[in-house]
Design a protein around this motif. Structure first.
Motif, mmCIF file in Angstrom:
data_model
loop_
_atom_site.group_PDB
_atom_site.id
_atom_site.type_symbol
_atom_site.label_atom_id
_atom_site.label_comp_id
_atom_site.label_asym_id
_atom_site.label_seq_id
_atom_site.Cartn_x
_atom_site.Cartn_y
_atom_site.Cartn_z
ATOM 1 N N LEU A 222 -5.615 10.087 3.630
ATOM 2 C CA LEU A 222 -5.960 9.845 2.225
ATOM 3 C C LEU A 222 -7.411 10.135 1.838
ATOM 4 N N PRO A 223 -8.415 9.881 2.693
ATOM 5 C CA PRO A 223 -9.798 10.175 2.278
ATOM 6 C C PRO A 223 -9.989 11.651 1.924
ATOM 7 N N GLY A 224 -10.805 11.873 0.889
ATOM 8 C CA GLY A 224 -11.107 13.238 0.476
ATOM 9 C C GLY A 224 -10.109 13.825 -0.496
ATOM 10 N N ARG A 225 -9.125 13.067 -0.936
ATOM 11 C CA ARG A 225 -8.105 13.586 -1.845
ATOM 12 C C ARG A 225 -8.337 13.172 -3.300
ATOM 13 N N GLY A 226 -9.475 12.550 -3.569
ATOM 14 C CA GLY A 226 -9.810 12.199 -4.942
ATOM 15 C C GLY A 226 -8.902 11.154 -5.555
ATOM 16 N N ILE A 227 -8.401 10.254 -4.745
ATOM 17 C CA ILE A 227 -7.501 9.204 -5.233
ATOM 18 C C ILE A 227 -8.300 8.190 -6.047
ATOM 19 N N ARG A 228 -7.774 7.801 -7.186
ATOM 20 C CA ARG A 228 -8.466 6.866 -8.060
ATOM 21 C C ARG A 228 -8.516 5.470 -7.444
ATOM 22 N N VAL A 229 -9.548 4.717 -7.852
ATOM 23 C CA VAL A 229 -9.769 3.381 -7.285
ATOM 24 C C VAL A 229 -8.565 2.463 -7.469
ATOM 25 N N PRO A 230 -7.921 2.400 -8.660
ATOM 26 C CA PRO A 230 -6.747 1.519 -8.782
ATOM 27 C C PRO A 230 -5.635 1.878 -7.810
ATOM 28 N N VAL A 231 -5.474 3.169 -7.533
ATOM 29 C CA VAL A 231 -4.442 3.595 -6.581
ATOM 30 C C VAL A 231 -4.827 3.165 -5.169
ATOM 31 N N VAL A 232 -6.110 3.282 -4.840
ATOM 32 C CA VAL A 232 -6.585 2.811 -3.536
ATOM 33 C C VAL A 232 -6.256 1.323 -3.379
ATOM 34 N N GLY A 233 -6.516 0.559 -4.431
ATOM 35 C CA GLY A 233 -6.223 -0.871 -4.384
ATOM 36 C C GLY A 233 -4.741 -1.147 -4.230
#
Length: 252
Positions: A222-233
């Protein structure tokens, strides 16, 4: 000027560190569900959450007294700190009478709290060591909840260790997704940690290889894929629930 409404006040009093809530809740629930639930665990859980909120405001008061030139910035955390600390004591003192050993548990957590306060004073709350220091007492709450329900501390060591392995890994992993998303060193370190955690969790119980393999995969992919913070949470909430389900299934 209009006075702040109850909803606005509540938002100011509840810590904005959203990622911490799973770490606060999952170990306690694991301790309850892997043992024998008792009504005493409810005030324990509430005291734990209120205590966290009180400590958050204490740390902000300490931090802003040194980091901000505006005296009101620190002062606005003083009232929540006092009220929440009082509420924690109101719930905690009767528990301490019912189970005096809780005083020993609190004393064991105190050094980690001291580390967090020191880092707050230095305005370095996001430091890796500070995050790891916060994980230890949170995972230790599994043992506290389990014993308060009549379970044996020894029976909680393995699930508490599994919690520690997972939540310690979230500290560097989340950094690779947000603050250190451009750091190749952090990514390598996070993946290496999760690989070691997978082995350690498997030694605790072979079934734990399943969730920890998922954690390793998400740390690597997942790192480096530009995932938004809410999705990370949201992903971490799912990972936390996955851990809880396996802990209850394996140790319940």
């Amino acid at each position: 000027m209009c006075e702040a409404g109850p909803v606005s006040t509540l938002r100011r009093w509840i810590p904005n560190q959203h990622g911490a809530w799973a770490m606060l809740v999952v170990p306690v629930l694991a301790g309850v569900l892997t043992g024998s639930p008792t009504w005493l665990q409810l005030p324990l859980f509430l005291a734990w959450l209120l205590g966290y909120c009180a400590v958050f405001h204490i740390e902000q008061w300490v931090r802003l007294r040194h980091a901000s030139r505006n005296p009101r910035a620190a002062a606005r955390h003083l009232r929540p700190a006092l009220v929440l600390a009082g509420a924690t004591a109101a719930l905690g003192l009767p528990l301490l009478v019912a189970a005096p050993w809780l005083g020993v548990a609190a004393a064991l957590m105190a050094p980690f709290l001291a580390v967090n306060v020191v880092f707050a004073r230095r305005n370095r709350e996001r430091a890796l060591v500070n995050g790891l220091a916060a994980v230890v007492p949170a995972c230790g709450m599994l043992l506290v909840a389990l014993r308060l329900g009549g379970g044996a501390t020894a029976d909680g060591l393995a699930p508490a260790a599994a919690c520690l392995l997972y939540f310690a890994g979230t500290v560097p992993y989340v950094k690779t997704m947000i603050r250190e998303r451009n750091s190749a060193a952090y990514r390598r370190g996070s993946v290496a940690y999760h690989a070691v955690a997978l082995v350690a969790a498997t030694l605790l119980d072979p079934w734990l290889a399943v969730p920890f393999a998922v954690y390793l995969a998400r740390a690597a992919v997942l790192p480096g894929r530009g995932i938004r913070v809410p999705v990370v949470g949201a992903v971490e909430v799912g990972c936390s629930l996955l851990l809880l389900g396996f802990l209850v299934g394996v140790y319940g």
